[in-house]
Design an enzyme around this catalytic site. Sequence first.
Site, PDB file in Angstrom:
ATOM      1  N   ASP A  14       5.890 -27.228  37.194  1.00 56.72           N
ATOM      2  CA  ASP A  14       5.500 -28.639  37.249  1.00 56.72           C
ATOM      3  C   ASP A  14       4.143 -28.814  36.559  1.00 56.72           C
ATOM      4  OD1 ASP A  14       5.296 -31.289  37.937  1.00 56.72           O
ATOM      5  OD2 ASP A  14       5.491 -30.971  40.095  1.00 56.72           O
ATOM      6  N   ASP A  15       4.107 -29.578  35.469  1.00 58.63           N
ATOM      7  CA  ASP A  15       2.843 -29.857  34.765  1.00 58.63           C
ATOM      8  C   ASP A  15       2.219 -28.603  34.160  1.00 58.63           C
ATOM      9  OD1 ASP A  15       3.259 -32.391  35.817  1.00 58.63           O
ATOM     10  OD2 ASP A  15       1.161 -32.712  36.339  1.00 58.63           O
ATOM     11  N   CYS A  52       7.300 -35.977  35.376  1.00 60.23           N
ATOM     12  CA  CYS A  52       8.067 -35.309  36.447  1.00 60.23           C
ATOM     13  C   CYS A  52       9.468 -35.878  36.651  1.00 60.23           C
ATOM     14  CB  CYS A  52       7.315 -35.415  37.768  1.00 60.23           C
ATOM     15  SG  CYS A  52       5.629 -34.776  37.746  1.00 60.23           S
ATOM     16  N   ARG A  56      13.253 -34.451  35.464  1.00 59.99           N
ATOM     17  CA  ARG A  56      14.191 -33.944  36.470  1.00 59.99           C
ATOM     18  C   ARG A  56      15.510 -34.705  36.411  1.00 59.99           C
ATOM     19  NH1 ARG A  56      10.519 -30.907  39.943  1.00 59.99           N
ATOM     20  NH2 ARG A  56       8.701 -30.959  38.592  1.00 59.99           N
ATOM     21  N   LYS A 109      10.923 -29.131  44.746  1.00 64.22           N
ATOM     22  CA  LYS A 109      10.676 -30.580  44.608  1.00 64.22           C
ATOM     23  C   LYS A 109      11.881 -31.325  44.040  1.00 64.22           C
ATOM     24  CE  LYS A 109       7.828 -33.210  41.298  1.00 64.22           C
ATOM     25  NZ  LYS A 109       6.528 -33.268  40.619  1.00 64.22           N
ATOM     26  N   HIS A 111      12.063 -35.487  43.860  1.00 65.70           N
ATOM     27  CA  HIS A 111      11.385 -36.550  43.101  1.00 65.70           C
ATOM     28  C   HIS A 111      12.346 -37.467  42.363  1.00 65.70           C
ATOM     29  CE1 HIS A 111       7.393 -37.498  40.782  1.00 65.70           C
ATOM     30  NE2 HIS A 111       7.675 -38.381  41.723  1.00 65.70           N
ATOM     31  N   HIS A 200       1.071 -28.330  39.267  1.00 65.31           N
ATOM     32  CA  HIS A 200       0.656 -29.740  39.384  1.00 65.31           C
ATOM     33  C   HIS A 200      -0.565 -29.827  40.301  1.00 65.31           C
ATOM     34  CE1 HIS A 200       0.868 -34.046  40.140  1.00 65.31           C
ATOM     35  NE2 HIS A 200       1.977 -34.175  39.418  1.00 65.31           N
ATOM     36  N   ASP A 307       8.379 -29.073  33.350  1.00 68.48           N
ATOM     37  CA  ASP A 307       8.892 -30.454  33.273  1.00 68.48           C
ATOM     38  C   ASP A 307       8.077 -31.372  32.368  1.00 68.48           C
ATOM     39  OD1 ASP A 307       6.655 -30.780  34.933  1.00 68.48           O
ATOM     40  OD2 ASP A 307       7.663 -32.217  36.241  1.00 68.48           O
ATOM     41  N   ASN A 308       6.829 -30.979  32.055  1.00 67.17           N
ATOM     42  CA  ASN A 308       6.016 -31.754  31.091  1.00 67.17           C
ATOM     43  C   ASN A 308       4.806 -30.918  30.717  1.00 67.17           C
ATOM     44  OD1 ASN A 308       5.575 -33.464  34.017  1.00 67.17           O
ATOM     45  ND2 ASN A 308       3.738 -32.552  33.108  1.00 67.17           N
ATOM     46  N   LYS A 371       0.748 -34.512  29.139  1.00 68.21           N
ATOM     47  CA  LYS A 371       1.711 -35.193  30.016  1.00 68.21           C
ATOM     48  C   LYS A 371       1.609 -36.713  29.835  1.00 68.21           C
ATOM     49  CE  LYS A 371       2.520 -35.889  34.995  1.00 68.21           C
ATOM     50  NZ  LYS A 371       2.095 -35.475  36.357  1.00 68.21           N
TER      51      LYS A 371
HETATM   52 CA    CA Z   1       5.429 -32.732  36.221  1.00 65.40          CA
END
Ligand code: CA
Length: 535
Positions: A14-15, A52, A56, A109, A111, A200, A307-308, A371
Amino acid sequence: MSTERPDIVLVLADDMGFSDIGCYGGEIETPNIDRLAAEGVRLTQFYNTARCSPSRASLMTGLHPHQVGVGILNFDDTPDGYPGDLSPASVTVPEALKAAGYATYLSGKWHLSSDMERPNASWPTRRGFDRTFGTLEGAGSFYRPRTLMRDETNVEHEAEQPGWFYTDAISDHAVGFVEDHDAEHGDDPFFLYLAYTAPHWPLHAHESDVERYAGRFDAGWDTLREERLARLVEEGIVTEDDGGAELARRDPRVAAWADTTDHAWDARRMEVYAAQVDRLDQGVGRVLDTLERLGRLDDTLVVFLSDNGGCAEELDREFVTAFVPMQETTREGDPVVPGNVPGLDPGGEDTYMSYGRAWAHLSNTPFREYKHWVHEGGIATPLVARWPRGLEVEPGSLQRRPFQLVDVLPTLLEAAGASYPETRDGVRVPPAEGRSMLPALNGEDVADADLFWEHEGNSAVRSGPWKLVRKHGRDWELYAIETDRAEAHDRAAAHPDVVADLAARYDAWAHRCGVLPREAVLALYERRGKGLPPE
Ligand SMILES: [Ca+2]
């Protein structure tokens, strides 16, 4: 194992930026992900969807995020915007795999639900997963996360145990799911979606992990970016043809390290970020070890990606107080200090910080932006795939063909021998937008497809040798992306015909996929009392 269908483990960070992990030139120690790379294949031009929830949504459905109701985040913006719930008129990876005989597990996660209080049709338990553990919301404390669920039961109280830490809990449950599966359904294949929230923000990590990075970032972001770029070139992930010296150019909004004064605090922020990634990698290693011990590892397709891109958000106190649903106290009842406070060490439960733009710039080496944005730094991610019994590619090889998130679902379904249905619960679903990457992962030469992105009015299309990209409210920029991944030389003025062609392709895609016009996105943000992310 008696089955020819592989187990599938999909690991999402994540991130995390393009060049943080060891096998993409980073200085963070990631021996387990590096092992996947050494025994598998790495993509040099794989793209996520910049944020995010949209990423996803696309990963889970093989569709673009706007097609499935999650164009921005998991906010209910109806009737003027996206519902923020995964659309019932879509099929998820676990739903398609269940139909092919797979057991399905989520640890981490989600989301993809706007209502995180009452169980509803967008929850992972109702989108194809047999067993789930993890958070429904997008970000939060690693010591005391909100919306922590086991299946449809809130289990936030479990985090009250001393020593509990979310990244470890995600790994623990992944290992438990695999062990239980092997004991109870050993002959059947499984799908495990291992969706970490690291790295993240907030910057939370075990002090023992942080200590291992003491001094590692003291050289500062300028020197470290040069070192990363050199390693990327050495590995062949970035070549001189990708843009040469322009790739080393510093974001003019980032101060030179030598001109800044908070060196100890800044280095500490990056040490904690590194420790977050390190702990994620340790968890991946525990899952791989479990699969190996059970004799399943070489029959497993493992895919790792982020994811980014690295996140430039500086968390100031006002922003955190107004917009971040933060726990205000620690488990001991002490206050949590909101936001980035120079001089205060991040990492512990009583802090809530981010690593900021300069370190995100290092994370995204050698690309532009972060991001949210659909320039390369926002959407370029490592993608590592390992499947010894299914991929005939030479271990450790690279694949340069560009792909994006909609291509993951067709890839996993082809590996599993599963089919993509035309309907779900009697409702017609859109055809899958992507295509299987298996031929390319096996080293076959495949033709390029046009790739598209939109997030909060930031838009891009990549077609042939060109990438057309713009920030919300700005004009189109045109880059010869095969020789300018640095996005340094805007060719729009010199090639108006190319701009017109790609803009028309983009507009047709945006219309077909239900992308909100930029003006509508701006109106939504005004209604929330919050501007679009600043540049
Ligand atoms: Ca993210």
